[in-house]
Write a protein that holds these residues in place. Structure first.
Motif, mmCIF file in Angstrom:
data_model
loop_
_atom_site.group_PDB
_atom_site.id
_atom_site.type_symbol
_atom_site.label_atom_id
_atom_site.label_comp_id
_atom_site.label_asym_id
_atom_site.label_seq_id
_atom_site.Cartn_x
_atom_site.Cartn_y
_atom_site.Cartn_z
ATOM 1 N N PRO A 225 43.280 28.810 18.449
ATOM 2 C CA PRO A 225 42.918 27.482 18.368
ATOM 3 C C PRO A 225 44.275 26.598 18.269
ATOM 4 O O PRO A 225 44.179 25.976 17.106
ATOM 5 C CB PRO A 225 41.863 27.523 17.339
ATOM 6 C CG PRO A 225 42.246 28.597 16.368
ATOM 7 C CD PRO A 225 43.080 29.605 17.191
ATOM 8 N N SER B 226 44.132 20.758 19.865
ATOM 9 C CA SER B 226 42.915 20.141 19.211
ATOM 10 C C SER B 226 43.242 18.425 19.953
ATOM 11 O O SER B 226 44.291 17.867 19.846
ATOM 12 C CB SER B 226 42.763 20.020 17.653
ATOM 13 O OG SER B 226 41.625 19.261 17.401
ATOM 14 N N TRP C 11 40.194 31.948 24.638
ATOM 15 C CA TRP C 11 40.907 30.627 24.159
ATOM 16 C C TRP C 11 41.328 29.626 25.118
ATOM 17 O O TRP C 11 41.360 28.516 24.788
ATOM 18 C CB TRP C 11 41.882 31.112 23.144
ATOM 19 C CG TRP C 11 41.599 31.298 21.976
ATOM 20 C CD1 TRP C 11 41.698 32.417 21.153
ATOM 21 C CD2 TRP C 11 40.871 30.691 20.652
ATOM 22 N NE1 TRP C 11 40.758 32.880 19.938
ATOM 23 C CE2 TRP C 11 40.261 31.622 19.692
ATOM 24 C CE3 TRP C 11 40.241 29.210 20.916
ATOM 25 C CZ2 TRP C 11 39.798 30.988 18.691
ATOM 26 C CZ3 TRP C 11 39.515 28.794 20.073
ATOM 27 C CH2 TRP C 11 39.245 29.609 18.780
ATOM 28 N N THR D 252 32.532 25.819 20.550
ATOM 29 C CA THR D 252 32.532 27.142 19.873
ATOM 30 C C THR D 252 32.856 28.009 20.720
ATOM 31 O O THR D 252 32.545 28.428 21.680
ATOM 32 C CB THR D 252 31.072 27.177 19.048
ATOM 33 O OG1 THR D 252 30.772 25.897 18.394
ATOM 34 C CG2 THR D 252 31.099 28.182 18.241
ATOM 35 N N ASP E 147 34.275 32.747 16.334
ATOM 36 C CA ASP E 147 33.627 32.131 14.944
ATOM 37 C C ASP E 147 34.427 30.894 14.638
ATOM 38 O O ASP E 147 34.257 30.626 13.467
ATOM 39 C CB ASP E 147 33.748 33.245 13.910
ATOM 40 C CG ASP E 147 35.178 33.441 13.674
ATOM 41 O OD1 ASP E 147 36.197 33.195 14.649
ATOM 42 O OD2 ASP E 147 35.610 34.162 12.703
ATOM 43 N N ARG E 148 35.032 30.062 15.690
ATOM 44 C CA ARG E 148 35.701 28.790 15.192
ATOM 45 C C ARG E 148 35.067 27.773 16.035
ATOM 46 O O ARG E 148 34.404 27.990 17.262
ATOM 47 C CB ARG E 148 37.139 29.167 15.786
ATOM 48 C CG ARG E 148 37.802 30.135 14.914
ATOM 49 C CD ARG E 148 37.849 29.806 13.769
ATOM 50 N NE ARG E 148 39.182 28.893 13.501
ATOM 51 C CZ ARG E 148 39.718 28.316 12.398
ATOM 52 N NH1 ARG E 148 38.977 28.447 11.431
ATOM 53 N NH2 ARG E 148 40.682 27.429 12.438
ATOM 54 N N ARG E 149 35.041 26.562 15.623
ATOM 55 C CA ARG E 149 34.475 25.488 16.428
ATOM 56 C C ARG E 149 35.328 24.017 16.199
ATOM 57 O O ARG E 149 35.755 23.836 15.196
ATOM 58 C CB ARG E 149 32.991 25.233 15.479
ATOM 59 C CG ARG E 149 32.241 24.035 16.165
ATOM 60 C CD ARG E 149 30.841 24.157 15.466
ATOM 61 N NE ARG E 149 29.921 23.211 16.353
ATOM 62 C CZ ARG E 149 29.104 22.076 15.693
ATOM 63 N NH1 ARG E 149 29.588 21.997 14.392
ATOM 64 N NH2 ARG E 149 28.673 21.435 16.397
ATOM 65 N N TRP E 150 35.323 23.463 17.404
ATOM 66 C CA TRP E 150 36.072 22.157 17.354
ATOM 67 C C TRP E 150 34.831 21.188 17.525
ATOM 68 O O TRP E 150 33.938 21.364 18.005
ATOM 69 C CB TRP E 150 36.985 21.956 18.781
ATOM 70 C CG TRP E 150 37.368 20.458 18.848
ATOM 71 C CD1 TRP E 150 38.418 19.878 18.421
ATOM 72 C CD2 TRP E 150 36.685 19.627 19.637
ATOM 73 N NE1 TRP E 150 38.549 18.592 18.858
ATOM 74 C CE2 TRP E 150 37.528 18.507 19.738
ATOM 75 C CE3 TRP E 150 35.534 19.755 20.759
ATOM 76 C CZ2 TRP E 150 36.909 17.314 20.424
ATOM 77 C CZ3 TRP E 150 35.082 18.625 21.373
ATOM 78 C CH2 TRP E 150 35.990 17.329 21.239
ATOM 79 N N TRP F 38 40.198 22.302 14.703
ATOM 80 C CA TRP F 38 39.221 23.644 14.393
ATOM 81 C C TRP F 38 38.947 23.811 13.240
ATOM 82 O O TRP F 38 39.740 23.799 12.316
ATOM 83 C CB TRP F 38 39.930 24.636 15.089
ATOM 84 C CG TRP F 38 40.046 24.459 16.801
ATOM 85 C CD1 TRP F 38 40.984 24.136 17.380
ATOM 86 C CD2 TRP F 38 39.153 24.882 17.711
ATOM 87 N NE1 TRP F 38 40.779 23.982 18.797
ATOM 88 C CE2 TRP F 38 39.605 24.775 18.937
ATOM 89 C CE3 TRP F 38 38.045 25.650 17.666
ATOM 90 C CZ2 TRP F 38 39.184 24.914 20.196
ATOM 91 C CZ3 TRP F 38 37.206 26.052 18.784
ATOM 92 C CH2 TRP F 38 37.933 25.543 20.134
ATOM 93 N N GLY F 39 37.781 24.512 12.873
ATOM 94 C CA GLY F 39 37.251 24.719 11.721
ATOM 95 C C GLY F 39 36.200 26.077 11.965
ATOM 96 O O GLY F 39 36.002 26.605 12.951
ATOM 97 N N ASP F 40 35.884 26.778 10.729
ATOM 98 C CA ASP F 40 34.913 27.521 10.921
ATOM 99 C C ASP F 40 33.660 27.271 11.368
ATOM 100 O O ASP F 40 32.995 26.237 11.111
ATOM 101 C CB ASP F 40 34.523 28.175 9.586
ATOM 102 C CG ASP F 40 35.963 28.994 9.084
ATOM 103 O OD1 ASP F 40 36.875 29.336 10.005
ATOM 104 O OD2 ASP F 40 36.089 29.053 7.772
ATOM 105 N N PRO G 264 28.303 31.342 14.592
ATOM 106 C CA PRO G 264 29.379 31.926 15.430
ATOM 107 C C PRO G 264 28.865 32.069 16.830
ATOM 108 O O PRO G 264 27.599 32.146 17.166
ATOM 109 C CB PRO G 264 29.642 33.059 14.732
ATOM 110 C CG PRO G 264 29.298 32.825 13.380
ATOM 111 C CD PRO G 264 28.038 32.126 13.236
#
Length: 287
Positions: free
Chosen positions: A192, A195, A238, A257, A260-263, A272-274, A278
């Motif tokens: 990731p 952004s 990705w 998403t 297991d990562r989400r923008w 990006w965060g968790d 997921p």
């Protein structure tokens, strides 16, 4: 009768004159320094980021792009996936575009040159409408590149010049380092790494299906086919996720998403965060 001043007294007098001159000079310097210090605004360390933009972060470097530049970079990389080309081809294309248009899809240029790669209709690159389409122009560039014997082993500027036939082929060399950083990010090998942020009111109406359809045109596969797709360039999942982030404004996406990562859309450089939920193995969810 005027008595002569003793030499010792003359030396003392001269000394005091010099001392007074130095004192006045120092005073002027101090006063000037205070004025300058009061005139300069203090650095605002809490200055907010631009209203919109994108950031590319890899292990090697960090770069900033405008949203339009990032969107075009993601598309150029995506077309390389569709053709199953190596990352070196993406680096060559990026160095070319930095020199030709700085990733702005411009409708003008030298003589009849157009678009990202400044291709010319008169040189049989296509019609003006075709050339101004980033997917078409990227595909035509790669089509010409793979015709160059041994391009994969050439220095970046030589391969770019072999396609473009520019007046100054060595000019592409200055963009190689930045192009490598971007290629690492947009081909997905850095995870990731891309952004973007922009005001929500600037986004187009939400069109998830339109975004998925365009991804199929760019990458040759859509989000629902990702798990079964294999490509030699970088990490396809990705790369597609970051294409969606770079095009979020165009399709009104508020979140992307992948696994297991989400923008999430933000007016700041949140990144990006968790993901609370997921997307699962090979999953890519656009909202």
């Amino acid at each position: 009768m005027v008595l002569p001043v003793p030499k010792k007294r003359r030396r003392i007098s001269a000394f005091f004159k010099i001392l007074i001159a130095l004192t006045l000079a120092c005073g002027a310097l101090v006063a000037g320094g205070i004025y300058v210090m009061r005139s300069i605004k203090p650095l605002d360390l809490a200055e907010p980021p631009p209203e919109d933009g994108c950031e590319v972060v890899t292990e090697e470097d960090t770069d900033s792009l405008e949203v339009e530049q990032a969107a075009n970079a993601a598309t150029i990389s995506g077309v390389a996936f569709a053709r199953d080309l190596p990352e070196h081809a993406v680096v060559i294309s990026y160095a070319t575009v930095w020199q030709e248009s700085k990733f702005y899809n411009i409708e003008h240029g030298d003589r009849d040159s157009l678009g990202l790669f400044q291709q010319r209709p008169s040189m049989e690159w296509g019609t003006p409408d075709q050339i101004i389409d980033p997917v078409y122009s990227s595909d035509k560039f790669y089509e010409a590149l793979i015709e160059i014997d041994g391009y994969a082993d050439m220095p970046v500027y030589e391969a770019a010049q072999a396609v473009q036939r520019s007046a100054d082929g060595f000019a592409y060399d200055q963009h190689e380092a930045r192009s490598r950083t971007m290629a690492d990010a947009f081909t997905g090998v850095e995870g990731p790494a891309v952004s973007c942020w922009f005001p929500a009111e600037d986004a187009a109406p939400t069109d998830v299906e339109g975004a998925a359809e365009e991804m199929r045109r760019v990458f040759g596969v859509g989000p629902d086919e990702l798990a079964s797709a294999e490509r030699q360039t970088g990490d396809l999942g990705w790369a597609m996720a970051q294409w969606a982030v770079a095009h979020a404004r165009d399709y009104g996406l508020s979140s992307v998403t992948y696994q297991d990562r989400r923008w999430t859309l933000s007016s700041t450089q949140q990144g990006w965060g968790d993901a609370e939920t997921p997307a699962g193995d090979g999953g890519l969810v656009l909202e």
